[in-house]
Design a protein around this motif. Sequence first.
Motif, PDB file in Angstrom:
ATOM      1  N   MET A   1       0.653  -1.148  -0.023  1.00 17.01           N
ATOM      2  CA  MET A   1       0.309  -0.126  -0.015  1.00 17.01           C
ATOM      3  C   MET A   1       0.743   1.293   0.138  1.00 17.01           C
ATOM      4  O   MET A   1       2.011   1.576   0.894  1.00 17.01           O
ATOM      5  CB  MET A   1      -0.851  -0.003   1.389  1.00 17.01           C
ATOM      6  N   GLN A   2       0.529   1.957  -0.896  1.00 14.43           N
ATOM      7  CA  GLN A   2       1.211   3.305  -1.082  1.00 14.43           C
ATOM      8  C   GLN A   2       0.795   4.431   0.397  1.00 14.43           C
ATOM      9  O   GLN A   2      -0.056   4.251   0.513  1.00 14.43           O
ATOM     10  CB  GLN A   2       1.243   4.221  -2.246  1.00 14.43           C
ATOM     11  N   ARG A   3       1.704   5.249   0.688  1.00 13.48           N
ATOM     12  CA  ARG A   3       1.538   5.999   1.767  1.00 13.48           C
ATOM     13  C   ARG A   3       1.853   7.309   1.308  1.00 13.48           C
ATOM     14  O   ARG A   3       2.652   7.626   0.448  1.00 13.48           O
ATOM     15  CB  ARG A   3       2.137   5.581   2.889  1.00 13.48           C
ATOM     16  N   TYR A   4       1.207   8.480   1.801  1.00 11.61           N
ATOM     17  CA  TYR A   4       1.597   9.842   1.892  1.00 11.61           C
ATOM     18  C   TYR A   4       2.914  10.042   2.380  1.00 11.61           C
ATOM     19  O   TYR A   4       3.358   9.303   3.402  1.00 11.61           O
ATOM     20  CB  TYR A   4       0.611  10.701   2.548  1.00 11.61           C
ATOM     21  N   THR A   5       3.590  10.892   1.934  1.00 17.83           N
ATOM     22  CA  THR A   5       5.131  11.224   2.518  1.00 17.83           C
ATOM     23  C   THR A   5       5.003  11.610   3.996  1.00 17.83           C
ATOM     24  O   THR A   5       3.905  12.063   4.472  1.00 17.83           O
ATOM     25  CB  THR A   5       5.962  12.153   1.812  1.00 17.83           C
ATOM     26  N   ILE A   9       1.985  14.065   5.503  1.00 18.41           N
ATOM     27  CA  ILE A   9       1.266  13.676   6.812  1.00 18.41           C
ATOM     28  C   ILE A   9       1.304  14.512   7.901  1.00 18.41           C
ATOM     29  O   ILE A   9      -0.039  14.796   8.587  1.00 18.41           O
ATOM     30  CB  ILE A   9       1.597  12.161   7.392  1.00 18.41           C
ATOM     31  N   PRO A  70      -0.621   9.276  -3.162  1.00 16.33           N
ATOM     32  CA  PRO A  70      -0.662   7.653  -3.662  1.00 16.33           C
ATOM     33  C   PRO A  70      -1.838   7.716  -4.342  1.00 16.33           C
ATOM     34  O   PRO A  70      -2.884   8.257  -4.299  1.00 16.33           O
ATOM     35  CB  PRO A  70      -0.802   7.031  -2.114  1.00 16.33           C
ATOM     36  N   GLN A 161     -12.524   3.394   6.047  1.00 19.45           N
ATOM     37  CA  GLN A 161     -11.937   2.817   7.349  1.00 19.45           C
ATOM     38  C   GLN A 161     -12.787   1.344   7.520  1.00 19.45           C
ATOM     39  O   GLN A 161     -12.415   0.292   7.851  1.00 19.45           O
ATOM     40  CB  GLN A 161     -11.822   3.703   8.388  1.00 19.45           C
ATOM     41  N   GLY A 167      -7.865   0.750   3.335  1.00 18.60           N
ATOM     42  CA  GLY A 167      -6.661   0.988   3.550  1.00 18.60           C
ATOM     43  C   GLY A 167      -6.642   2.612   3.406  1.00 18.60           C
ATOM     44  O   GLY A 167      -5.257   2.928   3.268  1.00 18.60           O
ATOM     45  N   LYS A 170      -5.206   4.712   6.304  1.00 20.09           N
ATOM     46  CA  LYS A 170      -4.120   4.273   6.691  1.00 20.09           C
ATOM     47  C   LYS A 170      -2.869   4.839   6.165  1.00 20.09           C
ATOM     48  O   LYS A 170      -1.786   5.224   6.461  1.00 20.09           O
ATOM     49  CB  LYS A 170      -3.774   2.631   6.639  1.00 20.09           C
ATOM     50  N   ARG A 171      -3.141   5.375   4.680  1.00 19.45           N
ATOM     51  CA  ARG A 171      -2.087   6.104   3.963  1.00 19.45           C
ATOM     52  C   ARG A 171      -1.687   7.527   4.535  1.00 19.45           C
ATOM     53  O   ARG A 171      -0.776   7.825   4.470  1.00 19.45           O
ATOM     54  CB  ARG A 171      -2.937   6.368   2.429  1.00 19.45           C
ATOM     55  N   MET A 172      -2.626   8.050   5.406  1.00 19.34           N
ATOM     56  CA  MET A 172      -2.461   9.515   5.952  1.00 19.34           C
ATOM     57  C   MET A 172      -2.300   9.213   7.486  1.00 19.34           C
ATOM     58  O   MET A 172      -2.013  10.457   8.014  1.00 19.34           O
ATOM     59  CB  MET A 172      -3.667  10.313   5.666  1.00 19.34           C
TER      60      MET A 172
END
Length: 174
Positions: A1-5, A9, A70, A161, A167, A170-172
């Motif tokens: 899963m890609q996430r924000y930097t 965040i 993402p 969520q 997900g 969860k990325r943030m």
Amino acid sequence: MQRYTLTAIVLHWLLALLVVAAFTLGLVMTDIPGFTPSKLRFYSWHKWLGVTILALAAARLLWRLAHKPPAYPAGMPRWQQNAASALHGLLYALLFAVPVSGYFYTLAAGVPVVYLGLFELPVLIAPDPDLKAVLKQVHYWLTMTLAACVGAHLAAALKHQFIDRDGVLKRMLP
């Protein structure tokens, strides 16, 4: 899963906290009757929050332009992706419009904005009672629109969520 930097965040959650604080302070200060030292102090704090939000919104927008977010989950319907993009765009616009409208409302009222009690921001317009009345309403309605958009953003995050379980939230999260 890609996430924000991590930067995205931190800016997201810091802005969220400051927006809630400014909104809450705005509601409290406008309900204080008369002209009291507490009311003046709250107005100063509210203005300081607004200037800080404006600066952080600019930093967040610049970061966003330089760092691709993402991708949406593969199964997310196109209409939801479009709605999310539109809401994010509106949130960014309001993060600028609300503080700017408050700044010009203050100037139209003939009151300088002195950030943290140290730095006087430029006076770009002369005091104008007619413009003050208009800008007061503009600031109020932009703020209420921002509150509604934040509520929609929060509801969408909670839906992803707890209902979609895809997900997105969860990325943030830190």
